[in-house]
Design an enzyme around this catalytic site. Structure first.
Site, short mmCIF file in Angstrom:
data_model
loop_
_atom_site.label_atom_id
_atom_site.label_comp_id
_atom_site.label_asym_id
_atom_site.label_seq_id
_atom_site.Cartn_x
_atom_site.Cartn_y
_atom_site.Cartn_z
N GLU A 252 17.24 42.08 0.25
CA GLU A 252 18.68 42.30 0.07
C GLU A 252 19.24 41.46 -1.08
O GLU A 252 20.05 41.94 -1.87
CB GLU A 252 19.45 41.97 1.37
CG GLU A 252 19.16 42.89 2.53
CD GLU A 252 19.71 44.30 2.37
OE1 GLU A 252 20.44 44.56 1.41
OE2 GLU A 252 19.39 45.15 3.23
N ASP A 385 11.56 53.83 2.48
CA ASP A 385 12.26 54.55 1.41
C ASP A 385 12.10 54.06 -0.03
O ASP A 385 11.47 54.71 -0.86
CB ASP A 385 13.76 54.68 1.76
CG ASP A 385 14.42 53.36 2.22
OD1 ASP A 385 13.76 52.31 2.13
OD2 ASP A 385 15.59 53.39 2.66
N GLU A 519 23.60 57.49 0.23
CA GLU A 519 22.41 58.29 -0.13
C GLU A 519 22.70 59.77 -0.37
O GLU A 519 22.10 60.39 -1.27
CB GLU A 519 21.31 58.14 0.93
CG GLU A 519 20.69 56.75 0.99
CD GLU A 519 21.55 55.70 1.70
OE1 GLU A 519 22.51 56.10 2.41
OE2 GLU A 519 21.27 54.49 1.55
N THR A 605 17.73 50.36 -6.44
CA THR A 605 18.03 51.03 -5.18
C THR A 605 19.44 50.72 -4.68
O THR A 605 19.92 51.34 -3.73
CB THR A 605 16.98 50.70 -4.11
OG1 THR A 605 17.09 51.63 -3.04
CG2 THR A 605 17.13 49.28 -3.58
C1 DMJ Z 1 21.55 49.92 0.13
O1 DMJ Z 1 21.63 48.55 0.25
C2 DMJ Z 1 20.35 50.35 -0.65
O2 DMJ Z 1 20.53 51.64 -1.06
C3 DMJ Z 1 19.08 50.24 0.13
O3 DMJ Z 1 17.96 50.73 -0.56
C4 DMJ Z 1 19.18 51.01 1.42
N1 DMJ Z 1 20.40 50.84 2.10
C5 DMJ Z 1 21.63 50.50 1.51
C6 DMJ Z 1 22.72 51.52 1.58
O4 DMJ Z 1 22.64 52.42 2.56
#
Ligand code: DMJ
Length: 627
Positions: A252, A385, A519, A605
């Site tokens: 994170e 993912d 997403e 991401t």
């Molecule tokens: C985000 O922090 C990022 O996209 C992560 O890869 C997955 N989840 C959250 C948002 O849903």
């Protein structure tokens, strides 16, 4: 010689041994006067007689202005000694003398500690110059000098048609509302509680503060919110502090903080972001101190002690966590000139490539001590993912030179297609979860990012599969849109199922929430860029309306507990990724394609744009290190 004439009066033992009582007071006074007059005369001789002054200034004070080139017999200005008249010579000598005297006086008036300090400063200046000429910045946190060039497409233009322009302006207004409320009620804290109007802390960041500020920086920049970007930059400069005793989530902190800082640097060129990103990257390095080099999920950034989530299968690290460091770490090496970051993530690849994969699939759990898989659970949603996402993007970000990343991506997608992707009776394509060979026919909101990923990867797909990958991407987008349409509040649930006679609907109470996730909108944005099919903008606009109607509260935007309820019950959290991702992808969905074009940028991401590293830039970075 004047110096010799002085000696008898200062050093003669006889004089020193004469008893003072042998003279009366007046005699003593007269003797003193004569003595002083003699001294004055001697000094006069030293300073004003031409021959002696030459000696004095040339030898004792060694003034550069009278240094002589012995070979040519000229001074520094090229004049011949004999040609200089006595008057000029005298003035020059007097000046040199005065200068030397005042320097000597200054030195004598200084206390020894001041002199010490000056010597130290001088030493440091010399050291700094050496560092800079080697390519360092000269600061403690020495970084190579970089000639910053803003990558193409950092700044966008207004959309050409009025309707799109107005829609984009509306999204900017949403960003302003979310930001202003955060600034008002939770400034400097991690996130905002928009209902109770106070700060919200998350364990994910330990006691590192300011997640919303760092996560939102690039969105503010992209949306041309200059005052807000300036306030955020000032906060980063003065208050963003990584010297805390805190256990953080490596994943994170990397995707939000390191990613956010890197993007802010590449967009604005502000050096503070580069410095902070590298500083934080260095703090994360002890996470890799495991027998295999597969990093821990959690790390105390003061002690450097790491561990894994207690719930993770047999003490395993998580695929989506250790597999989502690659993009940021490659850039950290690029910006710091230190290869260690790249080495750490390349080693992860090495470990993975040595392992057998069940059916070609990557399980979500890997033990960092033994280097063996934990439970054989496979997911393109939570826990798996962004590992797949980063394989593809590593290849794209390397200017398509990272063939290993490319192969790993397309091989894994092939296995996913064979074992996880299914079509429902009603014709919806979905990506199921795999648990030791058995399929769970559920798809998470998180999994919906895969539509965008398939579209982005379609172009490089082997064996003429480009068209097929684009079709798959479009089908996933349609399924995820359906999961929104089938709810009462027109926002999608956390997970939806395709079993027991239902399709694209959450059946369990604990899967019905919506926490402002990006997403689905992310996939719309990619699909729009690649197809320009207006339905993607239309679907994005539906989401904007639902967000405005059900998530907007007095103090910002909130998640919802049950998207099937007739009235929203708010969870009272404005997630930092709402500003970093959801609103950014919406804004880009209504922007022109040349704003952050895919040929030049990849999104991490957390939707933080990172520039493609061109081959020549890599060479330049190596040169910097060699300087
Ligand atoms: C985000 O922090 C990022 O996209 C992560 O890869 C997955 N989840 C959250 C948002 O849903």
């Amino acid at each position: 010689m004047p110096t010799a004439t002085l000696l008898p009066f200062t050093n003669t033992p006889n004089r020193k041994s004469a008893s003072p009582s042998a003279f009366r007071l007046t005699e003593k006074f007269i003797l003193l006067l004569v003595f002083s007059a003699f001294i004055t005369l001697c000094f006069g001789a030293i300073f004003f007689l031409p021959d002696s002054s030459k000696l004095l200034s040339g030898v004792f004070f060694h003034s550069s202005s009278v240094e002589t080139d012995t070979k040519t017999g000229t001074d520094g200005n090229g004049s011949i000694h004999g040609a200089e008249n006595d008057e000029n010579k005298l003035t020059r000598i007097r000046k040199d003398h005065e200068k030397a005297l005042s320097e000597a006086k200054d030195t004598l008036q200084k206390r020894p500690d001041e002199i010490q300090r000056e010597i130290q400063n001088e030493k440091e200046t010399v050291q700094k110059n050496v560092d800079v000429s080697r390519g360092g910045t000269g600061d403690d946190n020495s970084l190579p000098k970089i000639n910053f060039h803003k990558p193409l497409g950092a700044v966008g233009r207004e959309p050409s048609d009025l309707e799109t322009k107005e829609k984009r302006a509306k999204i900017k207004e949403m960003m302003k509302f979310a930001w202003d409320n955060y600034q008002r009620y939770a400034w400097g804290l991690n996130e905002l509680k928009p209902v109770s109007k106070q700060g919200h802390s998350s364990n994910l960041f330990g006691s590192i503060q300011g997640a919303t500020i760092v996560d939102a920086l690039d969105s503010l920049y992209i949306m041309n919110m200059q005052d807000e970007f300036k306030a955020a930059t000032d906060w980063v400069e003065k208050s963003l502090d990584f010297n805390v005793n805190a256990e953080i989530s490596v994943f994170e902190v990397n995707i939000r903080f390191v990613g956010g800082l890197l993007s802010a640097y590449y967009l604005s060129g502000e050096e503070v972001f580069r410095k902070k990103a590298v500083e934080l990257g260095e703090k994360l390095l002890p996470a890799f101190n495991t027998p295999t080099g597969i990093p821990w999920a959690l790390l105390n950034i003061k002690s450097g002690i790491g561990r894994n989530w207690p719930w993770a299968s047999g003490g395993s690290s998580i695929l989506a966590e250790f597999g989502t460091l690659h993009l940021e770490f490659m850039h950290l090496s690029q910006l710091s000139g230190n290869p260690v970051f790249a080495e750490k993530v390349m080693n992860i690849r090495k470990v993975l490539n040595r392992l057998d994969k069940p059916q070609g699939l990557y399980p979500n759990y890997l033990n960092p001590n033994s280097g063996q898989w934990g439970q054989h659970h496979v997911s393109v949603g939570g826990l798996g993912d962004s590992f797949y996402e980063y394989l593809l993007k590593a290849w794209l970000m390397s200017d398509k030179t990272d063939d290993e990343g490319k192969k790993m991506y397309y091989d894994s997608i092939q296995a996913i297609e064979s074992h996880l992707i299914r079509k429902s009776r009603g014709g919806f394509t979905y990506i199921a979860e795999w648990k030791g060979g058995l399929l769970e026919h559920k798809m998470g909101h998180l999994t919906c990012f895969a539509g965008g990923m398939f579209a982005l990867g379609a172009d490089g797909a082997p064996d003429e599969k480009t068209g097929h990958q684009m079709e798959l991407a479009a089908e996933i987008a349609r399924t995820c849109h359906e999961s929104y349409s089938r709810t009462t509040l027109k926002l999608g649930p956390e997970a939806f199922r395709f079993d027991g006679g239902v399709e694209a609907i959450a059946t369990r109470q604990n899967e019905k929430y919506f926490i402002l996730r990006p997403e689905v909108i992310e996939t719309y944005m990619y699909m729009w860029r690649f197809t320009h099919d207006p339905k993607y903008r239309q679907w994005g606009w539906e989401a904007v309306q639902a967000l405005e109607q059900y998530c907007k509260v007095n103090g910002g935007y909130s998640g919802i507990r049950d998207v099937y309820a007739s009235h929203p019950s708010h969870d009272d959290v404005q997630q930092s990724f709402f500003l970093a991702e959801t609103l950014k992808y919406l804004y880009l969905l209504f922007s022109e394609d040349d704003h952050l074009p895919f040929e030049h940028w990849v999104f991490n991401t957390e939707a933080h744009p990172l520039p493609v590293i061109r081959k020549e830039e890599e060479t330049r970075s190596v040169e910097n290190q060699l300087l």
